[in-house]
Each structure stands twice: as structure tokens, then as C-alpha cells.
Design a protein around this motif. Sequence first.
Motif, PDB file in Angstrom:
ATOM      1  N   ILE A 106       0.755  -1.449  -0.030  1.00 38.77           N
ATOM      2  CA  ILE A 106       0.453   0.235   0.142  1.00 38.77           C
ATOM      3  C   ILE A 106       1.140   0.563  -0.550  1.00 38.77           C
ATOM      4  N   PRO A 107       1.200   1.350  -1.465  1.00 38.15           N
ATOM      5  CA  PRO A 107       1.219   3.473  -0.989  1.00 38.15           C
ATOM      6  C   PRO A 107       1.257   4.431  -0.302  1.00 38.15           C
ATOM      7  N   THR A 108       1.245   4.503   0.460  1.00 37.34           N
ATOM      8  CA  THR A 108       1.282   6.027   1.211  1.00 37.34           C
ATOM      9  C   THR A 108       1.302   7.291   0.858  1.00 37.34           C
ATOM     10  N   HIS A 109       1.736   7.758  -0.232  1.00 29.28           N
ATOM     11  CA  HIS A 109       1.615   8.766  -1.083  1.00 29.28           C
ATOM     12  C   HIS A 109       2.726  10.245  -0.260  1.00 29.28           C
ATOM     13  N   GLN A 110       2.943   9.568   1.076  1.00 29.67           N
ATOM     14  CA  GLN A 110       3.850  10.117   1.903  1.00 29.67           C
ATOM     15  C   GLN A 110       5.135  10.370   1.911  1.00 29.67           C
ATOM     16  N   LYS A 111       6.349  11.437   2.591  1.00 30.15           N
ATOM     17  CA  LYS A 111       8.129  11.477   2.258  1.00 30.15           C
ATOM     18  C   LYS A 111       7.839  10.772   3.484  1.00 30.15           C
ATOM     19  N   TYR A 112       9.288   9.852   3.484  1.00 28.09           N
ATOM     20  CA  TYR A 112       9.700   9.033   4.507  1.00 28.09           C
ATOM     21  C   TYR A 112       8.935   8.825   4.615  1.00 28.09           C
ATOM     22  N   ILE A 136       1.465   5.771  10.647  1.00 27.97           N
ATOM     23  CA  ILE A 136       2.761   6.156   9.723  1.00 27.97           C
ATOM     24  C   ILE A 136       3.540   7.154  10.704  1.00 27.97           C
ATOM     25  N   PRO A 137       4.269   7.672  10.873  1.00 21.65           N
ATOM     26  CA  PRO A 137       4.796   9.082  10.710  1.00 21.65           C
ATOM     27  C   PRO A 137       5.615   9.027   9.393  1.00 21.65           C
ATOM     28  N   ASN A 138       5.675  10.301   8.198  1.00 24.10           N
ATOM     29  CA  ASN A 138       5.977  10.182   7.448  1.00 24.10           C
ATOM     30  C   ASN A 138       7.141  11.644   8.149  1.00 24.10           C
ATOM     31  N   ILE A 188       0.695  12.028   9.690  1.00 25.25           N
ATOM     32  CA  ILE A 188       0.993  10.916   9.870  1.00 25.25           C
ATOM     33  C   ILE A 188       0.251  10.726   9.600  1.00 25.25           C
ATOM     34  N   THR A 189       0.325   9.136   8.785  1.00 21.09           N
ATOM     35  CA  THR A 189      -0.742   8.527   8.203  1.00 21.09           C
ATOM     36  C   THR A 189      -1.411   6.964   9.165  1.00 21.09           C
TER      37      THR A 189
END
Length: 305
Positions: free
Chosen positions: A115-121, A136-138, A144-145
Motif C-alpha cells: 500500500i503506497p502512502t503517497h507521503q514522504k519518508y 505511520i509517521p512520515n 501521520i498516516t
Amino acid sequence: MSEHLIVLNKDEDTISIVNLESNKVEKTLETSHNPHEVVVTKDGKKTYVACSLGNKVDIINNDTFEVVNRLEHPDFHFPHGVGITNDGKKLYLASTYSEKIFIIDTETDEIEKVIPTHQKYSHMISFSPDGSTVYIPNIGSNNITVMDVNKEEIVTHIPVGPGPEGVAVHPNRKHLYVANQEDNTLFVIDTETYEVIFKRRVGGIPVRLVFSPDGKYALIANRESGDVSIIETEQHINGQVRPWEIKRLPVGVWAGGIVFNDEGSFAYVANNKTNDVSIINMATLKEAGRIVVGIHPDGIAYLKR
């Protein structure tokens, strides 16, 4: 019944198995390159180790403390944060630079979903106490996702401070704690409204955050300042109830991974640059000793079998 720490020595590609009866390394085993984060299965039989620069996940048999399998994928690009669902059936893995979440069957050790988050790092994995939500911290997106575990879908992204890394939900399920490493702050967020209800200053570059089993304390490992912020989550003072840093405890250099034993009587902090683990007595809130391990220890897990 035995108690062990599983300590990842990321600059020598090894794991130290520490016997907590003697507080000494019982065994050292080799891993893939640069082991960073670690999680033990709910039944205690296996350990998963994200080897970030090797782009592999090593799987350890906890009966023998041997690596028995390795997972690879073309989109493992600095695999890092790991977590196990409450039913023990699935492993969630965050791959930082591919910015994807991998869902892995813990019985077959096969990747079921990406699953891509489309967020950075996208960097860490933290489950809510009831296991229904994963956070999920980005680090690069300053948010946060939020994922629904049952649906295996992303729900939203919550804006937080700069460089979020340490993330955990209080056992009461009402508050999400986020440590922002780029401005040395702690955000306390309402899990229903996603409103930031408290902001606190902590030590330099806070990178890990865990709650004591009873929820009385949150411990935050501060890498730059070489200490641990001890947050009393419900300090009662002057008619108020608030989260408050009641102590900043010096430990080794570059505090990193942090974990409690089951009873919450001791916490253990991996000190990256002094190559040891601090033992914190939670009754006295003092360092009770150090355990010598390998080079650059960071990820750490507790195993009771």
C-alpha cells in the motif's frame, strides 16, 4: 520462563541476545546489512528484523536464535518500522524511501499486499491498543498516516510537527503521542478529533516513544541530548490533569530504541554511540546499570517465553 532482550547492532550487522537474568549477552548472531527495527510475534516464536541498508527482512526462530528466512522485494527501499496485528496473523512493514506499507502473512511469511502512502519518508509502524488502527509517521511530510487495519486502507493523514518519528497511542486509546524530532516537541492528539490538545518541549531529537504497560508514563528517547524524557501522562496539579515531563534522565550517547518488560518494572534504552543498553528502574526512575552489547545498538525488543 525466560526473559531476553533482542538488541540490533546496526553498524556491525549483528544481534545481541541478552539474558535478563544475568544482564549479559547470551548469543550474538549475524544479520543482513544494517538491522534497524525489530518486532516479536505474539506467540513469541519468531522475530522479524528490518535490515534497512540490506533491503531485507530477516526472520529469527526464537527457539534457536538463528536466522531461518529472509524476505526481499523490489520495493524494499530502506525497510524500517515493523509491527504485528493484535491477532498475530500479519506483519506491517514501513519502507521509508519507497513510501509503502507491506502487509505480510506471519504464518507463510509471504507479502500479501503493498500500500503506497503517497507521503514522504514513511518510517515507523504503531498500532492502537485495540489493534484496529495503525499510525505511520512520515518524516518528510510532517504528518501521520492513519490506516484502518480491518479494511487495510488509508483513512487520512494528520498534520503534526516537523520530522515526526516516535509515535504511540496511550493504553486508554484516547490520546496519540507524537515526538517531532526537528523541533524537539511532543504533540498529544485526540484520537477521535485529531486535534492537538497539548504541546510539550522534550530533549534533543526525540526519536522513539513508548508507554509503560499501565499507561502512567511515556518514555521518549532523545538522540541528540543523550537522555530520556519521562512524561507522567496524567499529572494532577492545582486542579489540573495534564501530561508533563517530570524528569529528563541522562543515559548513554545517542539514545534510540526503547522497550519495557511485561511488568513495567524496568525499561531498556539502546544507546547507539556508547554501545550499551541502559536499564531504567521504573520504581525509582533512575538508571540501574548498563548492558554492553555490539556496535551502534538501536532497535530493541523484549521476549518472554
